[in-house]
Design an enzyme around this catalytic site. Structure first.
Site, PDB file in Angstrom:
ATOM      1  N   LYS A  91       0.812  -1.225   0.000  1.00  0.00           N
ATOM      2  CA  LYS A  91       0.000   0.000   0.000  1.00  0.00           C
ATOM      3  C   LYS A  91       0.845   1.275   0.000  1.00  0.00           C
ATOM      4  CE  LYS A  91      -4.312  -1.701   0.478  1.00  0.00           C
ATOM      5  NZ  LYS A  91      -4.375  -2.839   1.394  1.00  0.00           N
ATOM      6  N   GLU A 113      -9.730   6.434   2.903  1.00  0.00           N
ATOM      7  CA  GLU A 113     -10.599   5.441   3.541  1.00  0.00           C
ATOM      8  C   GLU A 113      -9.724   4.253   3.888  1.00  0.00           C
ATOM      9  OE1 GLU A 113     -10.094   5.463   0.292  1.00  0.00           O
ATOM     10  OE2 GLU A 113      -9.501   3.364   0.130  1.00  0.00           O
ATOM     11  N   SER A 379       1.664  -9.872  -0.647  1.00  0.00           N
ATOM     12  CA  SER A 379       1.289  -8.450  -0.568  1.00  0.00           C
ATOM     13  C   SER A 379       1.558  -7.808   0.790  1.00  0.00           C
ATOM     14  CB  SER A 379      -0.190  -8.289  -0.920  1.00  0.00           C
ATOM     15  OG  SER A 379      -1.002  -9.117  -0.112  1.00  0.00           O
TER      16      SER A 379
HETATM   17  C1  LIG Z   1      -5.218  -3.965   1.269  1.00  0.00           C
HETATM   18  C2  LIG Z   1      -4.515  -5.239   1.105  1.00  0.00           C
HETATM   19  C3  LIG Z   1      -4.867  -6.162   0.088  1.00  0.00           C
HETATM   20  C4  LIG Z   1      -6.043  -5.974  -0.814  1.00  0.00           C
HETATM   21  O1  LIG Z   1      -6.037  -4.821  -1.591  1.00  0.00           O
HETATM   22  P1  LIG Z   1      -5.686  -4.841  -3.144  1.00  0.00           P
HETATM   23  O2  LIG Z   1      -6.008  -3.461  -3.591  1.00  0.00           O
HETATM   24  O3  LIG Z   1      -6.555  -5.867  -3.789  1.00  0.00           O
HETATM   25  O4  LIG Z   1      -4.255  -5.171  -3.267  1.00  0.00           O
HETATM   26  C5  LIG Z   1      -4.115  -7.313  -0.042  1.00  0.00           C
HETATM   27  N1  LIG Z   1      -3.081  -7.576   0.786  1.00  0.00           N
HETATM   28  C6  LIG Z   1      -2.719  -6.730   1.769  1.00  0.00           C
HETATM   29  C7  LIG Z   1      -1.584  -7.087   2.645  1.00  0.00           C
HETATM   30  C8  LIG Z   1      -3.416  -5.529   1.957  1.00  0.00           C
HETATM   31  O5  LIG Z   1      -3.051  -4.706   2.946  1.00  0.00           O
END
Ligand SMILES: *Cc1c(COP(=O)(O)O)cnc(C)c1O
Length: 393
Positions: A91, A113, A379
């Site tokens: 993010k 948000e 992620s």
């Molecule tokens: C917010 C988040 C997601 C999901 O959001 P995307 O916009 O689909 O990437 C996935 N993994 C983590 C660790 C997140 O913080």
């Protein structure tokens, strides 16, 4: 004209996208649309963004060959370590990109948000770094279940506004942030946290996250001699980490792209967040896309064990890639994600975010060819999810 990757001038990816916004939001969104590409292409912007990505975020994030996981599945499995970024997920790439952009547009205040709080923390971090005021809207239920991230945002100087409308979760926080923007249009920029919202957000956020696949290609080439894995796998909430991981592979049809959606308690349980499996086309948060809705178009409450995937829709590009067949979608239940997350802990010594665990769980669903190369976008890190894991240990 290129429709797979980039939207047309009205912000459409195939039949999805566009900008469906109230008149009062037009000025801000138009200003952004008319300036974002040019600012992002300027040397000044690129130098500042790239410097922060390397020295502040810690990029490039490693591409790690997970050997014990690979042995288990009989493939070469690489993890793209977005979990090692400052603030613990992908993010931050987008939050920093947008705040530099907002500064160049002369904005004095940032709103955002957040659901799990990861985007809120990334935005509060970026705002502290730049000395800009930050207001984060968060559903009351999420404020309660994500207390550590609320604490982090406060430590970073942000104001957290609990939202008590609707289901008191992410979609309501998004509605509230949009409402606030309408009544404070001049000096405020709204940092949307995923590839959702009106054009140009889906395109802009994907470009900021595209550094992920840019690095994957380079790193894979160094490690294996080829830039192309057989498969790239990412989880999808709104779709920003998936867009980032897929971006530089979309044109390369030999690379199979797999998106993991949260099936929650099961696709037929009524407690799910799998937008491509259960969704229909409609207008959500300013763009035409796929989301779960009743026959009369009301948004259906999503459910996922991971707050980051607990969103009723997906971004318009993700909807287009689904419709065109370019990306394959897998539905992963809460339980399957938990199992895959715990497996990564024991095999590799990495505690993944529960969101990322959904991507890992697809390894049991796809037909793995012996020796193939798979890149999984990790992620985020799972520190925020310890309680969720421990309850089910
Ligand atoms: C917010 C988040 C997601 C999901 O959001 P995307 O916009 O689909 O990437 C996935 N993994 C983590 C660790 C997140 O913080």
């Amino acid at each position: 004209m290129e429709t797979k990757l980039k939207p047309d001038e009205r912000g459409y990816f195939g039949s999805f996208g566009g900008a469906f916004i109230p008149e009062m939001m037009q000025a801000n969104v138009t200003e952004l649309r008319e300036n974002y590409k040019q600012i992002m292409a300027s040397d000044e912007f690129r130098q500042e963004f790239e410097k922060l990505l390397s020295d502040y975020v810690g990029r490039p994030s490693p591409l790690y060959l997970a050997t014990r996981l690979s042995d288990k599945y009989g493939a070469h499995i690489y993890l793209k370590r977005e979990d090692l970024n400052h603030t613990g997920s992908h993010k931050i790439n987008n939050a920093l990109g947008q705040i530099i952009l907002a500064k160049k547009l002369g904005k004095k205040k940032i709103i955002a948000e957040t659901g799990a709080g990861q985007h809120g923390v990334a935005t509060a971090t970026a705002c502290a770094l730049m000395g800009i005021e930050c207001v984060v809207f968060m559903g009351e239920i999420d404020v309660a279940r994500q207390a550590p991230n609320v604490g982090r945002m406060k430590m970073l100087g942000a104001t957290v506004v609990p939202v008590s409308s609707g289901s008191k979760t992410l979609k309501d926080a998004t509605n509230e942030a949009m409402r606030y923007w309408i009544s404070n249009p001049f000096d405020t920029h709204y940092i949307i946290g995923s590839v959702v919202g009106p054009h140009p957000y889906p395109d802009m956020v994907a470009r900021f996250q595209s550094v992920i696949s840019e690095e994957i290609r380079k790193q894979l080439k160094e490690k294996t001699g080829t830039e192309f894995p057989d498969r790239v796998i990412a989880c999808v909430g709104g779709g920003s980490n998936a867009s980032g991981a897929f971006f530089h592979f979309i044109e390369d049809e030999q690379v199979e792209l797999i998106a993991a959606e949260a099936a929650g308690k099961g696709l037929e349980s009524g407690f799910t967040a799998a937008a491509t499996f259960k969704g229909k086309s409609g207008i959500l948060h300013g763009s035409k896309t796929l989301f779960m809705q009743t026959d009369d178009g009301q948004v259906v409450e999503p459910h996922s064990i991971s707050a980051g995937l607990d969103y009723p829709g997906i971004g318009p590009a993700l909807a287009h890639w689904f419709e065109s067949g370019r990306v394959k979608y897998e539905a992963v239940t809460d339980e399957e994600a938990m199992t895959a997350g715990k497996e990564l802990c024991l095999l590799e010594g990495i505690i993944p975010a529960v969101e990322s665990a959904h991507a890992l769980a697809t390894l049991d669903k796809i037909n793995i060819r012996p020796g193939e190369t798979i890149v999984i976008n990790l992620s985020g890190r799972g520190d925020k999810d310890l309680e969720t894991y421990l309850e089910r240990l």
